[in-house]
Design an enzyme around this catalytic site. Structure first.
Site, PDB file in Angstrom:
ATOM      1  N   HIS A 116      -8.898   4.572  -1.438  1.00 18.56           N
ATOM      2  CA  HIS A 116      -7.571   3.971  -1.282  1.00 18.56           C
ATOM      3  C   HIS A 116      -7.254   3.063  -2.476  1.00 18.56           C
ATOM      4  O   HIS A 116      -7.244   1.841  -2.352  1.00 18.56           O
ATOM      5  CB  HIS A 116      -7.542   3.186   0.031  1.00 18.56           C
ATOM      6  CG  HIS A 116      -6.248   2.524   0.345  1.00 18.56           C
ATOM      7  ND1 HIS A 116      -5.026   2.989  -0.097  1.00 18.56           N
ATOM      8  CD2 HIS A 116      -5.974   1.403   1.076  1.00 18.56           C
ATOM      9  CE1 HIS A 116      -4.068   2.195   0.348  1.00 18.56           C
ATOM     10  NE2 HIS A 116      -4.613   1.224   1.056  1.00 18.56           N
ATOM     11  N   CYS A 119       0.821  -1.221   0.000  1.00 25.64           N
ATOM     12  CA  CYS A 119       0.000   0.000   0.000  1.00 25.64           C
ATOM     13  C   CYS A 119       0.849   1.263   0.000  1.00 25.64           C
ATOM     14  O   CYS A 119       0.323   2.359  -0.192  1.00 25.64           O
ATOM     15  CB  CYS A 119      -0.930   0.012   1.207  1.00 25.64           C
ATOM     16  SG  CYS A 119      -1.999  -1.422   1.334  1.00 25.64           S
ATOM     17  N   ILE A 146     -12.651  -0.353  -1.392  1.00 31.20           N
ATOM     18  CA  ILE A 146     -11.920  -0.836  -2.570  1.00 31.20           C
ATOM     19  C   ILE A 146     -12.301   0.049  -3.756  1.00 31.20           C
ATOM     20  O   ILE A 146     -13.483   0.298  -3.998  1.00 31.20           O
ATOM     21  CB  ILE A 146     -12.279  -2.309  -2.863  1.00 31.20           C
ATOM     22  CG1 ILE A 146     -11.698  -3.217  -1.776  1.00 31.20           C
ATOM     23  CG2 ILE A 146     -11.795  -2.735  -4.241  1.00 31.20           C
ATOM     24  CD1 ILE A 146     -12.185  -4.648  -1.857  1.00 31.20           C
TER      25      ILE A 146
END
Length: 391
Positions: A338, A83, A209
């Site tokens: 994200h 990430c 998501i």
């Protein structure tokens, strides 16, 4: 030695784009950044991405994206740091420019997640954990963070509601952000009534998501940066004043302290030292809040709050409009979204726009310095950057 400046930024809205490929999204963001930089074209491309091999069946990502964007022939490569891939891409791009290997570099990030099923994406995200000692036993990334959240709550005496003020505020900020995936306000009741994903983490405690791409243009030297800024109609320069990267164990069982993100602390110290400032000099920050507990822990481990105090201070109104630092006016990972490998680049682009005063969402109070914090895994790989506004 010549300084490094960011002269252009570009982002796509974060969402579920079944009708658009990853290469299309990335090209949009990259050309927005090029146009924002007065049309200057990069001589190299660094792309942050975590899961192109798994979710897009695509390697050679740097070359693919450069070719599709009409930049065939330039050096281009992918950086993977879970990430934290976007932040790691900035770190690599900064090194290219600072060293003089390339004087104009595009740093971008891309993730395309929504064309796979949620269980498949969950499995792919779990690859940021230790394959042999964590994933093998069925743990998910949310599950790992849930264990840390439970321990944090027990150690410092917090309830579900105490920690839920973070997503409540992030949704408020995101409601102003045209790039946000979840641009709507919510309520404490809606947060606490949302389903439990991994106790104590509920659906509204976690980032969604989504698909998205972002890019920034880095150049070497004040003279070149001013020339580009003038062509773009701006008199403000944004310097990359400091960068820091650090790592920790991948498996959390090997950590020295489960509620202290040591890589975050080390990366922040390095970036601030390079910039020649202290933590109290930071006016604005974008921190990595994939879960509510990571947002609070980031504030503490960067040095903005004492350990265990961030939820109480946040509830009392700290880190909001008029405070120092102001934090996550984008809506954060929680509500802005994200798109994993792109997240770190979104943070930098948003911070640049806050420093320039042209962020289209909730605006900061004319900051002069900004800090971005992007991490992969449970703070396994962390990158912190410090940006400074010049006149």
């Amino acid at each position: 030695m010549e300084k490094v400046f960011i002269v252009g930024v570009g982002m796509t809205k974060i969402g579920r784009f079944y009708e658009q490929s990853g290469r299309e999204l990335f090209s949009q963001a990259l050309w927005k950044a090029i146009e924002d930089a007065g049309g200057v074209k990069p001589r190299a491309l660094v792309v942050g991405n975590m899961m192109s091999s798994t979710l897009m069946n695509q390697d050679s990502l740097g070359a693919l994206l450069a070719d599709y964007a009409g930049l065939r022939g330039i050096p281009a490569f992918k950086v993977e740091a879970a990430c934290g891939s976007g932040g790691a891409a900035l770190y690599a791009g900064y090194a290219l420019v600072k060293s003089g290997v390339a004087d104009v570099v595009a740093v971008g990030g891309l993730e395309k997640q929504t064309e796979a099923t949620t269980p498949y994406v969950t499995r792919a995200l779990a690859q940021a954990a230790d394959a042999d000692f964590e994933v093998f036993y069925g743990v998910t990334f949310t599950g790992l963070n849930a264990m840390i959240a439970r321990l944090y709550m027990q150690l410092f005496g917090y309830s579900d509601e105490d920690l839920s003020y973070w997503p409540l505020k992030m949704h408020e900020y995101a409601s102003y952000n045209p790039y946000a995936q979840l641009p709507r306000k919510t309520s404490m009741k809606e947060i606490l009534d949302s389903p439990v994903i991994a106790d104590p983490i509920r659906l509204f405690h976690a980032a969604p998501i989504g698909d998205g791409a972002a890019a920034v243009i880095l150049v070497r030297g004040e003279e070149k940066a001013r020339e580009i800024a003038k062509a773009a109609g701006r008199d403000t320069l944004i310097e990359v004043a400091g960068v820091g990267m650090a790592t920790d164990s991948v498996d959390i069982a090997s950590r020295n302290n489960l509620v202290v993100m040591e890589a975050t602390a080390k990366a922040a110290q390095e970036a601030l030292r390079m910039a020649g400032i202290g933590v109290k000099d930071v006016d604005y920050a974008e921190v990595h809040d994939a879960f509510h507990v990571t947002g609070y822990a980031a504030l503490e481990d960067i040095g903005f709050a004492p350990k265990g105090e961030a939820p109480r201070l946040f509830k009392e109104g700290r880190f909001q409009k008029g405070d120092k630092p102001e934090v996550n006016f984008s809506g954060g990972l929680k509500a802005r979204g994200h798109p994993v490998g792109a997240t770190g680049v979104y943070q930098v682009a948003e911070a640049v726009m806050q420093l320039r005063g042209d962020f289209p969402g909730f605006k900061a109070s004319s900051p002069e310095t900004a800090l971005t914090h992007n991490m992969g895994g449970v703070s396994t790989i962390t990158v912190v950057s410090v940006l400074r506004r010049w006149k």
